[in-house]
Design a protein around this motif. Structure first.
Motif, PDB file in Angstrom:
ATOM      1  N   VAL A 206       0.769  -1.251  -0.164  1.00  0.00           N
ATOM      2  CA  VAL A 206       0.139  -0.091  -0.054  1.00  0.00           C
ATOM      3  C   VAL A 206       0.797   1.316  -0.218  1.00  0.00           C
ATOM      4  O   VAL A 206       1.744   1.297   0.832  1.00  0.00           O
ATOM      5  CB  VAL A 206      -0.738   0.188   1.340  1.00  0.00           C
ATOM      6  CG1 VAL A 206      -1.991   1.228   1.153  1.00  0.00           C
ATOM      7  CG2 VAL A 206      -1.587  -1.407   1.404  1.00  0.00           C
ATOM      8  N   VAL A 207       0.566   2.321  -0.866  1.00  0.00           N
ATOM      9  CA  VAL A 207       1.306   3.501  -0.900  1.00  0.00           C
ATOM     10  C   VAL A 207       0.955   4.052   0.157  1.00  0.00           C
ATOM     11  O   VAL A 207      -0.217   4.276   0.712  1.00  0.00           O
ATOM     12  CB  VAL A 207       1.019   4.122  -2.274  1.00  0.00           C
ATOM     13  CG1 VAL A 207       1.603   5.649  -2.316  1.00  0.00           C
ATOM     14  CG2 VAL A 207       1.110   3.198  -3.337  1.00  0.00           C
ATOM     15  N   LEU A 208       2.119   4.863   0.825  1.00  0.00           N
ATOM     16  CA  LEU A 208       1.706   5.849   1.996  1.00  0.00           C
ATOM     17  C   LEU A 208       0.801   6.825   1.747  1.00  0.00           C
ATOM     18  O   LEU A 208       0.885   7.551   0.721  1.00  0.00           O
ATOM     19  CB  LEU A 208       3.233   6.280   2.309  1.00  0.00           C
ATOM     20  CG  LEU A 208       3.221   7.402   3.462  1.00  0.00           C
ATOM     21  CD1 LEU A 208       2.999   6.366   4.903  1.00  0.00           C
ATOM     22  CD2 LEU A 208       4.688   8.270   3.530  1.00  0.00           C
ATOM     23  N   GLY A 209      -0.089   6.771   2.736  1.00  0.00           N
ATOM     24  CA  GLY A 209      -1.283   7.844   2.554  1.00  0.00           C
ATOM     25  C   GLY A 209      -2.556   7.467   1.726  1.00  0.00           C
ATOM     26  O   GLY A 209      -3.468   7.997   1.781  1.00  0.00           O
ATOM     27  N   GLN A 210      -2.379   6.128   1.289  1.00  0.00           N
ATOM     28  CA  GLN A 210      -3.555   5.680   0.541  1.00  0.00           C
ATOM     29  C   GLN A 210      -4.415   4.357   1.475  1.00  0.00           C
ATOM     30  O   GLN A 210      -3.776   4.300   2.751  1.00  0.00           O
ATOM     31  CB  GLN A 210      -3.276   4.860  -0.854  1.00  0.00           C
ATOM     32  CG  GLN A 210      -2.726   5.750  -1.775  1.00  0.00           C
ATOM     33  CD  GLN A 210      -2.581   5.184  -3.216  1.00  0.00           C
ATOM     34  OE1 GLN A 210      -2.717   4.060  -3.215  1.00  0.00           O
ATOM     35  NE2 GLN A 210      -1.974   5.840  -3.942  1.00  0.00           N
ATOM     36  N   ARG A 211      -5.548   3.927   1.187  1.00  0.00           N
ATOM     37  CA  ARG A 211      -6.185   2.911   1.755  1.00  0.00           C
ATOM     38  C   ARG A 211      -6.048   1.471   1.140  1.00  0.00           C
ATOM     39  O   ARG A 211      -5.871   1.199   0.116  1.00  0.00           O
ATOM     40  CB  ARG A 211      -7.792   3.644   1.819  1.00  0.00           C
ATOM     41  CG  ARG A 211      -7.655   4.890   2.531  1.00  0.00           C
ATOM     42  CD  ARG A 211      -9.518   5.156   2.486  1.00  0.00           C
ATOM     43  NE  ARG A 211      -9.595   6.639   2.926  1.00  0.00           N
ATOM     44  CZ  ARG A 211     -10.010   6.875   4.088  1.00  0.00           C
ATOM     45  NH1 ARG A 211      -9.970   5.849   5.231  1.00  0.00           N
ATOM     46  NH2 ARG A 211     -10.096   8.115   4.554  1.00  0.00           N
ATOM     47  N   VAL A 212      -6.483   0.436   2.059  1.00  0.00           N
ATOM     48  CA  VAL A 212      -6.461  -0.837   1.817  1.00  0.00           C
ATOM     49  C   VAL A 212      -7.588  -1.415   2.286  1.00  0.00           C
ATOM     50  O   VAL A 212      -7.904  -1.065   3.484  1.00  0.00           O
ATOM     51  CB  VAL A 212      -5.052  -1.571   2.030  1.00  0.00           C
ATOM     52  CG1 VAL A 212      -4.894  -1.518   3.631  1.00  0.00           C
ATOM     53  CG2 VAL A 212      -5.060  -2.910   1.589  1.00  0.00           C
TER      54      VAL A 212
END
Length: 416
Positions: free
Chosen positions: A39-45
């Protein structure tokens, strides 16, 4: 008797535990991350827990890494959302069935799921030293480079933007930075796909760098080769447009073009022609240098699995400006030479005609006055008396009877 009774009780107890464990194993849930566990930093999963049991609720906990209070031991239905993620969200997670009426009931936990937080460091570069077109059965090496001295590099393969699998190698020092080489092969259809790499450190295994730019690995030689041809022939002038046609009797969905071993742009959809073959046209404009071109066929459900390459088509390019100047120069020279020849011919014809007319006129006069043939031409030279002091010795009878008023002396000279 007492010892026998104790043995029976222990045996029964272990049998109960085994039965409960088997039941729990059958109801073991599975935990997955969407769209990806990286997961890219700052995004959601989104985390999803699935089970064959009738339980509608699950609980999620973090097995390794910093604890996350907002998700720890919180009941949820099927899915729960994490994010925007920070470094603290990286770690290993598990889920299990939860029933509030039977909270003490034993439940099996899912297999561990690692959540990786990427984008912590600057992205590395993924390179293919030779070509990303790899023939089935051959080997290929991918190299991951970075200006940062990482401990490890991770290579991931993607299918429909989802990480299919990953492997990691220890980094080695290289030109002030670090790198790792990943060798694959003999390659098969399963190796076809898009690849990226990341850098990381041993102390923080859940924190990765930004993803490298993707590299597409095409596996060739899986189907029958198509054929490649060029409209207007393979010899072109520099800057001229040309259209290449890739065709096959095999029902390919897509055709791809490569120049000197490098794929050119995206593939084009195949179109069935009136004669039943499948083809695609590739416009090249403008062509400035010669090269060898090949084409391949593929199908939509496996766009990285290609056919054998067509026979090479060599395009030759000539310098049209230089040839044009040469042609213009030759044309001007030929026109000038032609004009000179025409002018010379005209002048020569006129001069010849004038001579013929003069000769005819002389012959005509001679016929009219035969005595003119005996007349001798006389030429008179005029001398200035100031410079000519000699005594005139010519007989008086031969001196002309008419004299000029100009003080000059005439001398008769007969022409032989």
């Amino acid at each position: 008797m007492l010892s026998v009774l104790l043995n029976l009780m222990c045996t029964g107890f272990f049998l109960v535990l085994r039965m409960l464990a088997q039941a729990g194993s059958h109801d073991k849930p599975s935990l997955s991350a969407h769209p990806s566990p990286v997961v890219v930093l700052g995004q959601r999963v989104e985390l999803q827990c699935d089970s064959h049991s009738e339980s509608d609720f699950f609980k999620l906990y973090k097995e390794l890494g910093d604890p996350i209070p907002e998700v720890h031991e919180r009941p949820f239905r099927d899915k729960t959302l994490l994010g925007p993620v920070t470094r603290a969200h990286g770690g290993t997670y598990r889920c299990y069935n939860y029933n509030h009426q039977y909270s003490n009931e034993l439940s099996s936990h899912s297999d561990p799921l690692k959540i990786i937080i990427s984008g912590i460091y600057k992205k590395p570069f993924l390179l293919v030293p030779y070509s990303n077109l790899v023939k089935s059965g051959e080997k290929v090496t991918l190299e991951c480079h970075s200006e940062i001295m990482f401990d490890i590099f991770i290579l991931t393969s993607h299918r429909k933007r989802i990480i299919k699998e990953s492997c990691q190698h220890s980094a080695e020092s290289h030109l002030g930075g670090s790198r790792a080489k990943f060798s694959m092969g003999p390659v098969t259809r399963d190796h076809a796909g898009s690849y990226t790499c990341y850098g990381s450190y041993n102390q923080t295994p859940y924190e990765w760098s930004e993803s490298s730019d993707p590299v597409d690995i095409k596996i060739t030689g899986l189907y029958k080769k198509p054929s490649l041809s060029a409209f207007m022939g393979p010899v072109l002038m520099s800057g001229e447009n040309v259209t290449l046609v890739c065709s096959s009797d095999h029902p390919f969905d897509m055709f791809h073009l490569s120049g000197d071993g490098v794929p050119r742009g995206h593939g084009l959809p195949a179109v069935q022609s009136h004669n039943g073959t499948f083809q695609a046209t590739f416009p090249l404009c403008p062509v400035t240098q010669a090269g060898n071109y090949r084409c391949y066929g593929s199908f939509r459900n496996s766009s990285h699995a290609w056919s054998s390459p067509s026979d090479p088509l060599c395009l030759s390019v000539t310098d049209n400006h230089r040839n044009l100047h040469i042609l213009i120069g030759l044309s001007v020279t030929m026109v000038l030479v032609l004009l000179i020849v025409l002018l010379y011919s005209c002048c020569y014809a006129k001069k010849s005609k004038s001579r013929e007319q003069a000769n005819e006129c002389r012959l005509s006069l001679n016929r009219q006055d035969p005595e003119r043939e005996d007349v001798q031409e006389v030429t008179y030279l005029e001398f200035d008396q100031r410079t000519f002091k000699q005594k005139l010795t010519t007989p008086i009878s031969q001196i002309p009877k008419e004299f000029s008023t100009h003080p000059s002396v005439y001398m008769e000279i007969r022409k032989l």
